[in-house]
Design an enzyme around this catalytic site. Structure first.
Site, PDB file in Angstrom:
ATOM      1  N   ASP A  70       0.809  -1.216   0.000  1.00  0.00           N
ATOM      2  CA  ASP A  70       0.000   0.000   0.000  1.00  0.00           C
ATOM      3  C   ASP A  70       0.844   1.269   0.000  1.00  0.00           C
ATOM      4  OD1 ASP A  70       0.733  -0.712   2.671  1.00  0.00           O
ATOM      5  OD2 ASP A  70      -0.738   0.708   3.445  1.00  0.00           O
ATOM      6  N   GLU A 124      -0.241  -1.109   5.656  1.00  0.00           N
ATOM      7  CA  GLU A 124       0.825  -0.713   6.573  1.00  0.00           C
ATOM      8  C   GLU A 124       0.748   0.763   6.924  1.00  0.00           C
ATOM      9  OE1 GLU A 124       4.811   0.833   7.779  1.00  0.00           O
ATOM     10  OE2 GLU A 124       3.612   1.383   6.037  1.00  0.00           O
TER      11      GLU A 124
END
Length: 355
Positions: A70, A124
Site C-alpha cells: 500500500d 501498513e
C-alpha cells in the site's frame, strides 16, 4: 499482468503505476499472487490482500523478505515518470522499489542458500488494527516463522537495525470556567499548560547505544486541545505528547518515564507500540551485513520489524528508497539504488553463486 523477468527498474515503474492506496490493494495483490503462483519453486498462500510465497528446500535456515503493497493517497503523482536517473511517482520510495526488488528475487532465485519466505502485505500506512502483517501473525503465525527477517523499508540502501518504540500520552491541565469579561473568577487551563511546555523545552533526550547502534529518543508535544467558546475561560486543556523511545525500554518502562517527567499532572496513555532491538549479532544477520556492506545505523522511526521481534525473529530494515522522501508529492527513487539493492540481496540469497 506483472512480468517478473523484466529489468528491476522497469518492474518498479510497473508496480508504481498500479494504484494501491491503503485499503485498495486488491488489484495489485491479485497480480502479485498470479505472478508468483506460476513459479514452480514457490508455495503461495493468501490472506486478504496479503500474499505469502515460500521456498521449501529444506535449508538449515529460513529468512523472511517482506514489503507492504500500500501507499499513502495519490497526490497527482501517477503515472510514474523517469527524469535524470530518478523514478518519480506515488510510493516509489515508500516502498514499491523495495517490493519490486523482492518480487524480482522471488522470481529469479529458485535455489537460494537459505529458504526464503516472501511477504507482500496490505494496510501498513494506516491504523495498526488493519495491518496485514499483524493479521497473518495472528491467524497464520507459521507463515512468518524464520531465523531472520528483512523489511524492505526505505533506508537509502543502508541497513537500519531494529526500530524505536512509540507512545502517545495526554497531559491534562484543569482550571475553572468563568465569563471572559470577569476572568478573575476563573482559572485558565490553557494558561496552565505553560509548565508542561517548559518541561518539554528543558527535556534532554537519551542517546543510548543498543547492540552497537546509537538511537536518539525524542519527547515532543504534537497537539494541544482546549477552549470552550470565545467568551469563556477554559476549564480544561490537554497537551498530547509523543515519546519515541529506544529499544532497550519496554512499553511499561517508557510509560513510567513519561509519568516521571510529568509528575503532578494527570497522564492518560492513548496508544503505544514497542521497539525492536537490532539483532545484528545473529549469524544470519552478520551474513546479510557482509553481503550488503556499509555501516549499519539505528532505525529512529517505528517499522514492522517490531512485529517480527514480537514473534522472536530478529529483523532489520533495508531498501533502496530514501526515507526522507516518503509520502511527499514529489517522491522519487534513484534507479541505480534499485539495481544496487537487487544485487546485494541476490548476493546474500545465493552466496555469490549465479542463478
Amino acid at each position: 499482468m506483472l512480468d517478473l523477468t523484466q529489468d528491476v527498474r522497469t518492474l518498479t515503474a510497473a508496480v508504481v503505476d498500479i494504484e494501491s492506496v491503503s485499503g485498495a490493494e486488491e488489484h495489485l495483490a491479485g497480480l502479485v499472487e498470479r505472478a508468483l503462483t506460476g513459479l514452480p519453486h514457490l508455495k503461495v498462500d493468501r490472506s486478504g490482500n496479503t500474499v505469502v510465497a515460500r521456498t521449501t528446500l529444506g535449508r538449515a535456515e529460513r529468512v523472511v523478505i517482506a514489503g507492504h503493497l500500500d501507499t499513502v493517497p495519490v497526490a497527482g503523482n501517477l503515472p510514474s515518470r523517469v527524469e535524470d536517473g530518478l523514478l518519480y511517482g506515488c510510493g516509489t520510495s515508500d516502498m514499491k522499489a523495495g517490493v519490486a526488488v523482492a518480487l524480482k528475487l522471488a522470481a529469479t532465485v529458485p535455489d537460494p542458500v537459505r529458504d526464503v519466505t516472501y511477504v507482500f502485505y496490505d494496510c501498513e500506512e494506516i491504523e495498526a488494527a488493519r495491518n496485514g502483517l499483524t493479521r497473518v501473525a495472528r491467524e497464520h503465525p507459521g507463515w512468518l516463522a524464520a531465523d531472520f527477517a528483512v523489511l524492505m523499508e526505505p533506508t537509502d540502501g543502508v541497513i537500519e537495525g531494529g526500530c524505536q518504540g512509540t507512545l502517545r500520552a495526554e497531559i491534562r491541565v484543569t482550571g475553572k470556567r468563568a465569563h471572559s469579561a470577569r476572568s478573575w473568577f476563573g482559572v485558565n487551563a490553557v494558561h496552565g499548560i505553560e509548565p508542561v511546555l517548559a518541561r518539554l523545552n528543558a527535556y534532554e533526550a537519551r542517546r543510548p547505544v543498543v547492540d552497537g547502534l546509537e538511537y536518539h529518543e525524542g519527547l515532543n508535544a504534537v497537539g494541544v486541545r482546549g477552549g470552550v467558546a470565545g467568551n469563556v475561560i477554559p476549564d480544561e486543556c490537554v497537551v498530547t505528547v509523543n515519546y519515541r523511545f529506544a529499544p532497550d525500554l519496554t512499553v511499561e518502562r517508557a510509560r513510567a518515564h513519561v509519568r516521571e517527567v510529568f509528575d503532578g499532572y494527570e497522564v492518560a496513555f492513548v496508544d503505544a507500540a514497542p521497539g525492536a532491538r537490532p539483532g545484528l549479532t545473529h549469524p544470519v544477520a552478520a551474513a546479510f551485513t557482509a553481503a550488503v556492506g556499509g555501516t549499519p545505523r539505528a532505525k529512529l522511526g517505528w517499522t514492522d520489524v517490531a512485529r517480527f521481534s514480537d514473534l522472536g525473529v530478529p529483523a532489520v530494515n533495508y531498501g533502496p528508497g530514501d526515507p526522507n522522501l516518503a509520502h511527499q508529492q514529489g517522491e522519487y527513487v534513484t534507479l541505480e539504488k534499485i539495481v544496487e539493492g537487487e544485487r546485494a540481496m541476490r548476493a546474500w540469497l545465493t552466496g555469490g553463486r549465479k542463478q
